[in-house]
Design a protein around this motif. Structure first.
Motif, short mmCIF file in Angstrom:
data_model
loop_
_atom_site.label_atom_id
_atom_site.label_comp_id
_atom_site.label_asym_id
_atom_site.label_seq_id
_atom_site.Cartn_x
_atom_site.Cartn_y
_atom_site.Cartn_z
N SER A 56 20.77 -2.48 -15.82
CA SER A 56 19.69 -1.51 -15.87
C SER A 56 20.05 -0.43 -16.87
O SER A 56 20.51 0.64 -16.50
N SER B 14 14.69 1.88 -9.70
CA SER B 14 15.08 1.09 -8.54
C SER B 14 13.97 0.11 -8.16
O SER B 14 14.22 -1.00 -7.67
N THR C 119 24.38 -7.64 -8.11
CA THR C 119 25.27 -6.67 -8.74
C THR C 119 24.50 -6.01 -9.87
O THR C 119 23.99 -6.69 -10.75
N VAL C 120 24.39 -4.70 -9.83
CA VAL C 120 23.61 -3.96 -10.82
C VAL C 120 24.54 -3.07 -11.64
O VAL C 120 25.31 -2.28 -11.08
N CYS C 121 24.48 -3.22 -12.96
CA CYS C 121 25.28 -2.41 -13.87
C CYS C 121 24.39 -1.38 -14.54
O CYS C 121 23.42 -1.74 -15.21
N LEU C 122 24.72 -0.11 -14.37
CA LEU C 122 23.94 0.97 -14.96
C LEU C 122 24.57 1.37 -16.29
O LEU C 122 25.74 1.74 -16.35
N ARG D 277 21.42 5.37 -7.98
CA ARG D 277 22.43 4.63 -7.22
C ARG D 277 22.14 4.67 -5.73
O ARG D 277 22.31 3.65 -5.03
N LEU E 49 19.42 2.13 -5.03
CA LEU E 49 19.86 0.74 -5.19
C LEU E 49 20.77 0.33 -4.05
O LEU E 49 20.67 -0.79 -3.54
N ARG E 50 21.66 1.20 -3.64
CA ARG E 50 22.55 0.89 -2.53
C ARG E 50 21.76 0.73 -1.24
O ARG E 50 22.13 -0.08 -0.37
N ARG F 6 25.10 -4.01 -5.01
CA ARG F 6 26.36 -3.50 -5.52
C ARG F 6 26.08 -2.82 -6.86
O ARG F 6 25.46 -3.41 -7.73
N VAL F 7 26.55 -1.58 -7.03
CA VAL F 7 26.21 -0.79 -8.21
C VAL F 7 27.48 -0.45 -8.99
O VAL F 7 28.44 0.10 -8.43
#
Length: 409
Positions: free
Chosen positions: A133, A322, A336-339, A354, A357-358, A363-364
């Motif tokens: 993201s 989100s 699994t989300v990568c910011l 975050r 998303l959590r 998983r962030v």
């Protein structure tokens, strides 16, 4: 330079202390990432290690460009890494791209999603399929438009775009970045038509009456004729728009200044989010920012204080981001989300995104060792899969994923 937000370390610039310590990165052949244009860095990778070069800044400055070339040669000599593959930005106007294309290497990778998934260094670094993201400024996408505010399913071998923010013109191109009022006018005059009515002429005049009439007329002509008005979807420009509409920034002295002012105005103020809408368009989930801009103008006209509206804007972008991720995950994207992207140096936005998303059970990840913004692009580029047969352009698609991936909870 690091920032601690809600007990999370965010690297803004990798300088004295962390640099030049190597970072783990498994690559099959020695390779390098040429980086972007702004907040420039380069990366050399080989023997399981990646060396992120010094922060060189804006390559359009001749002295900075010369410093980059010297630093690249120096780091090659110090590390003994002689790249066989060089990944670079798609944008032909970037000096880093031009420099990369001039290198006498065996092959080069055209990084089709720089400022998108390569700007999510934790996504490429963890080696796990992930939902990236990147809420960022702008960069050339593989469809010829300036991307930003993207939701992508990505791994080391490719990506699949599943969501984005709506587009709006940047009157004057880079000039709009230096003058947020231009970006705001672009949104008001020609934001992507997604069904939301444009703000009423009266609301628009409340903003334009505060500007130089000649400037407004010039920008209106540019937008109407679509002359030097590239369309972009980056969240950074949406921050610029909100800051301008709230009277916080008309012109800025450095990139990101308008967003900094907006975050400062928001502080820890509690607020009700602005209107926002997510819709399906062309196989993608799209956040319609016009509804947010219209509501911002209406609530400002009603007398709502600027700090409340600045806070409301942050909350709205957190809801929109989100929401886009949630829809992608519902369709099978990894959990699994990568910011990634410079906007996540904004503490208020990071915490709000975050948290949501959590709450979805995701998983962030966010860059703790690699710069979260443009300074981390070169590391992501160097992580692009270089297996035999991939010396050409990076694929714009990644094989279908199940709802989970390696390392997911």
């Amino acid at each position: 330079m690091v920032r601690i937000t809600d007990r999370t370390r965010i690297t803004v610039r990798r300088a004295r202390g962390p640099a030049p310590a190597p970072l783990p990165l498994a690559v099959t052949v020695p390779q390098a990432g040429a980086g972007a244009q702004l907040k420039h860095t380069f990366t050399l990778a080989g023997d399981g290690r990646a060396y992120l070069g010094p922060h060189t800044g804006d390559l359009s400055d001749a002295a900075t460009y010369a410093a980059f070339r010297r630093a690249y040669d120096d780091l090659k000599r110090l590390t003994g890494i002689e790249p066989e593959i060089l990944a670079h930005d798609l944008h032909p106007g970037y000096l880093s791209t031009q420099w990369a294309l001039e290198r006498p290497l065996r092959g080069s990778l055209s990084s089709t999603t720089t400022r998108t998934w390569p700007q999510s260094p934790r996504s490429t670094g963890c080696g796990a399929p992930s939902t990236a993201s990147p809420t960022t400024a702008q960069g050339l996408g593989d469809d010829g438009t300036l991307w930003g505010g993207e939701i992508l399913v990505a791994d080391l071998s490719g990506y699949r775009r599943v969501g984005r923010f709506a587009t709006a013109p940047l009157p004057g191109g880079d000039a709009a970045v230096r003058h947020p009022s231009r970006t705001a006018l672009g949104h008001l005059l020609d934001a992507e038509a997604l069904g939301t009515p444009r703000p009423s002429p009266g609301l628009v005049r409340r903003f334009t009456d505060l500007l130089d009439p000649a400037e407004v007329s010039a920008v209106r002509a540019m937008v109407t004729r679509r002359v030097n008005c590239p369309r972009a979807s980056g969240a950074g420009r949406l921050f610029d728009t909100a800051a301008a509409l709230l009277g916080l920034a008309d012109a800025v002295g450095y990139e990101g200044e308008a967003a900094v002012r907006l975050e400062a105005a928001a502080g820890t103020t509690h607020a009700v989010p602005l209107a926002h809408k997510i819709m399906r368009l062309g196989g993608l989930w799209v956040y319609d920012s016009s509804s947010t801009v219209a509501d911002l103008l209406e609530r400002r006209a009603s007398g709502e204080p600027v700090p409340h509206l600045a806070a409301a804007f942050h909350l709205t972008l957190a809801h929109a981001t989100s929401g886009l991720v949630a829809r992608a995950v519902e369709e099978g994207a990894p959990r699994t989300v990568c910011l990634g992207g410079g906007c996540f140096a904004n503490g208020r936005l990071l915490v709000e995104v975050r948290r949501r998303l959590r709450a979805q059970g995701l998983r962030v990840l966010v860059g703790g060792e690699v710069p979260v913004g443009d300074g981390g692009i070169s590391y992501g580029q160097a992580a692009v899969d270089s297996r035999p047969g991939r010396e050409g352009e990076v694929s714009g698609h990644v094989p279908g994923h199940s709802g989970t991936g390696p390392g997911d909870p």
